[in-house]
Enzyme design. Sequence first.
Site, PDB file in Angstrom:
ATOM      1  N   TYR A  69      -9.818 -10.327  -7.125  1.00 67.91           N
ATOM      2  CA  TYR A  69      -8.854 -10.734  -8.149  1.00 67.91           C
ATOM      3  C   TYR A  69      -9.264 -12.028  -8.842  1.00 67.91           C
ATOM      4  O   TYR A  69      -8.872 -12.277  -9.979  1.00 67.91           O
ATOM      5  CB  TYR A  69      -7.451 -10.822  -7.536  1.00 67.91           C
ATOM      6  CG  TYR A  69      -7.143  -9.540  -6.818  1.00 67.91           C
ATOM      7  CD1 TYR A  69      -7.009  -8.343  -7.534  1.00 67.91           C
ATOM      8  CD2 TYR A  69      -7.091  -9.471  -5.430  1.00 67.91           C
ATOM      9  CE1 TYR A  69      -6.792  -7.141  -6.882  1.00 67.91           C
ATOM     10  CE2 TYR A  69      -6.869  -8.271  -4.775  1.00 67.91           C
ATOM     11  CZ  TYR A  69      -6.728  -7.115  -5.510  1.00 67.91           C
ATOM     12  OH  TYR A  69      -6.535  -5.922  -4.866  1.00 67.91           O
ATOM     13  N   HIS A  94      -4.453  -8.668   3.473  1.00 72.56           N
ATOM     14  CA  HIS A  94      -5.900  -8.554   3.644  1.00 72.56           C
ATOM     15  C   HIS A  94      -6.336  -9.238   4.933  1.00 72.56           C
ATOM     16  O   HIS A  94      -5.759 -10.250   5.329  1.00 72.56           O
ATOM     17  CB  HIS A  94      -6.639  -9.201   2.475  1.00 72.56           C
ATOM     18  CG  HIS A  94      -6.585  -8.405   1.213  1.00 72.56           C
ATOM     19  ND1 HIS A  94      -6.819  -8.943  -0.036  1.00 72.56           N
ATOM     20  CD2 HIS A  94      -6.323  -7.085   0.991  1.00 72.56           C
ATOM     21  CE1 HIS A  94      -6.710  -8.008  -0.955  1.00 72.56           C
ATOM     22  NE2 HIS A  94      -6.400  -6.870  -0.357  1.00 72.56           N
ATOM     23  N   LYS A 122      -1.576  -2.573   7.669  1.00 75.61           N
ATOM     24  CA  LYS A 122      -2.853  -1.943   8.006  1.00 75.61           C
ATOM     25  C   LYS A 122      -3.648  -2.865   8.925  1.00 75.61           C
ATOM     26  O   LYS A 122      -3.753  -4.065   8.691  1.00 75.61           O
ATOM     27  CB  LYS A 122      -3.646  -1.683   6.727  1.00 75.61           C
ATOM     28  CG  LYS A 122      -4.997  -1.029   6.945  1.00 75.61           C
ATOM     29  CD  LYS A 122      -5.713  -0.851   5.610  1.00 75.61           C
ATOM     30  CE  LYS A 122      -7.096  -0.277   5.805  1.00 75.61           C
ATOM     31  NZ  LYS A 122      -7.824  -0.154   4.521  1.00 75.61           N
ATOM     32  N   ARG A 154      -1.225  -1.425  -7.057  1.00 76.23           N
ATOM     33  CA  ARG A 154      -1.368  -2.549  -6.114  1.00 76.23           C
ATOM     34  C   ARG A 154      -2.337  -3.582  -6.689  1.00 76.23           C
ATOM     35  O   ARG A 154      -2.077  -4.790  -6.632  1.00 76.23           O
ATOM     36  CB  ARG A 154      -1.863  -2.005  -4.772  1.00 76.23           C
ATOM     37  CG  ARG A 154      -2.202  -3.058  -3.720  1.00 76.23           C
ATOM     38  CD  ARG A 154      -2.495  -2.350  -2.399  1.00 76.23           C
ATOM     39  NE  ARG A 154      -3.370  -3.094  -1.522  1.00 76.23           N
ATOM     40  CZ  ARG A 154      -2.967  -4.015  -0.642  1.00 76.23           C
ATOM     41  NH1 ARG A 154      -1.684  -4.314  -0.561  1.00 76.23           N
ATOM     42  NH2 ARG A 154      -3.824  -4.626   0.148  1.00 76.23           N
ATOM     43  N   HIS A 170      -3.009   3.060  -5.951  1.00 77.37           N
ATOM     44  CA  HIS A 170      -3.743   1.889  -5.476  1.00 77.37           C
ATOM     45  C   HIS A 170      -4.023   0.916  -6.619  1.00 77.37           C
ATOM     46  O   HIS A 170      -4.064  -0.300  -6.408  1.00 77.37           O
ATOM     47  CB  HIS A 170      -5.052   2.305  -4.807  1.00 77.37           C
ATOM     48  CG  HIS A 170      -5.600   1.252  -3.889  1.00 77.37           C
ATOM     49  ND1 HIS A 170      -4.927   0.818  -2.770  1.00 77.37           N
ATOM     50  CD2 HIS A 170      -6.732   0.516  -3.942  1.00 77.37           C
ATOM     51  CE1 HIS A 170      -5.625  -0.130  -2.169  1.00 77.37           C
ATOM     52  NE2 HIS A 170      -6.726  -0.334  -2.860  1.00 77.37           N
ATOM     53  N   ARG A 190       0.847  -1.188   0.000  1.00 75.31           N
ATOM     54  CA  ARG A 190       0.000   0.000   0.000  1.00 75.31           C
ATOM     55  C   ARG A 190       0.886   1.243   0.000  1.00 75.31           C
ATOM     56  O   ARG A 190       2.035   1.193   0.459  1.00 75.31           O
ATOM     57  CB  ARG A 190      -0.902   0.033   1.234  1.00 75.31           C
ATOM     58  CG  ARG A 190      -1.847  -1.145   1.374  1.00 75.31           C
ATOM     59  CD  ARG A 190      -2.591  -1.077   2.703  1.00 75.31           C
ATOM     60  NE  ARG A 190      -3.573  -2.143   2.841  1.00 75.31           N
ATOM     61  CZ  ARG A 190      -3.340  -3.334   3.360  1.00 75.31           C
ATOM     62  NH1 ARG A 190      -2.122  -3.618   3.806  1.00 75.31           N
ATOM     63  NH2 ARG A 190      -4.292  -4.242   3.459  1.00 75.31           N
TER      64      ARG A 190
END
Length: 360
Positions: free
Chosen positions: A342, A333, A229, A311, A308, A205
Amino acid sequence: MSLQKISDRKKLELKLPQMPWFVQQFIDYKLPDLSPSTLLEYVRDYESFFGWLRAEGLSQADTNAGVTLLELETLHMDSVTSYRLYLTTRTEDTNSKITVSRKLSALRSLFHYLSQIAEDENFYPLLKRNVMAKVEIKRIHKPKDTAAKLKGKILEEDELLEFVGYILEGYGRDVEGNKQAHYAFMLNRERDACIASLILNSGLRVSEIVNLNVDDLDLGNKLLYVYRKGQNDETFKTPVYFREQAKDELQQYLSLRHSRYNTPKKEKALFVAKPNGSPESKRMTKRAIQVMIIKYAKRFGKPYLTVHKLRHSFATDYYLQNDIYKTKEQLGHASTETTEVYAHLTDKTMSEAIERRLES
């Protein structure tokens, strides 16, 4: 702790005294589980809600800190509906469906805590009636819909390498007639190509890129150590692998990081920038990286491309060669539900692979 978390914790500490005591108690309860950034968003959402309550005469408090539990307990469902309408129809700063959903979720969390977890001195719930329990919050983000929006707006296959190559060489040719733009390009092209290559070969990120320090890089093992994150253990950095393709750009940038940017020894940041008129460089900002990628993307012929989406580009490419669980771990994630995007993005590739198998 990342720079963003440090900044958000300070902001949170400044805002909390302006909240009712029971909100402060709720934030203390959530602090071990949620990041300062998330809790700061909660408090901002409560500011908005309490301000609306007072403006509508549903609270007699002079300040947000004066809003009472009884005023929350006696709210009608009509009032909650009116607040939702206010969020979606006000003329200034109209909220998207995603934002409205998040604000209502923050309120549901607070009301749930007050009615189901927190107790008074007699062991009774602080809130006897929870009107927010009646509010249904529909899921906004569906992986298939997100994938549909991304199609045609990310880099695919050879474009990943081509974009990095364009930053190193092509952009310079395109702006050759503009002395100022060409000078800035020559100064920063190795750094800029390194940032793009690192995202396209690791899926980091932009906030993780910004917070990287030189000591977080292990070139020999193609590893980076990052604050992920949603991770609240401030002593632990997650090891994240990057592809061999990013190694050359990293080595090239590191060889000139000090000399070209006059980087002081005390500056730990991996990626630095030298502001106009400044004798020394300092850590690049999130905004600077976002603007930089958009600048190159427009000239490259991909005006929708953002940091983003770089990414997303990596993730789509990575998913084609790995399973959903490896992709989830690489991207950091919280659940595979997010990673499902995806799977939908690669539907076409998968269907083509099936056809080729049938033909053979």
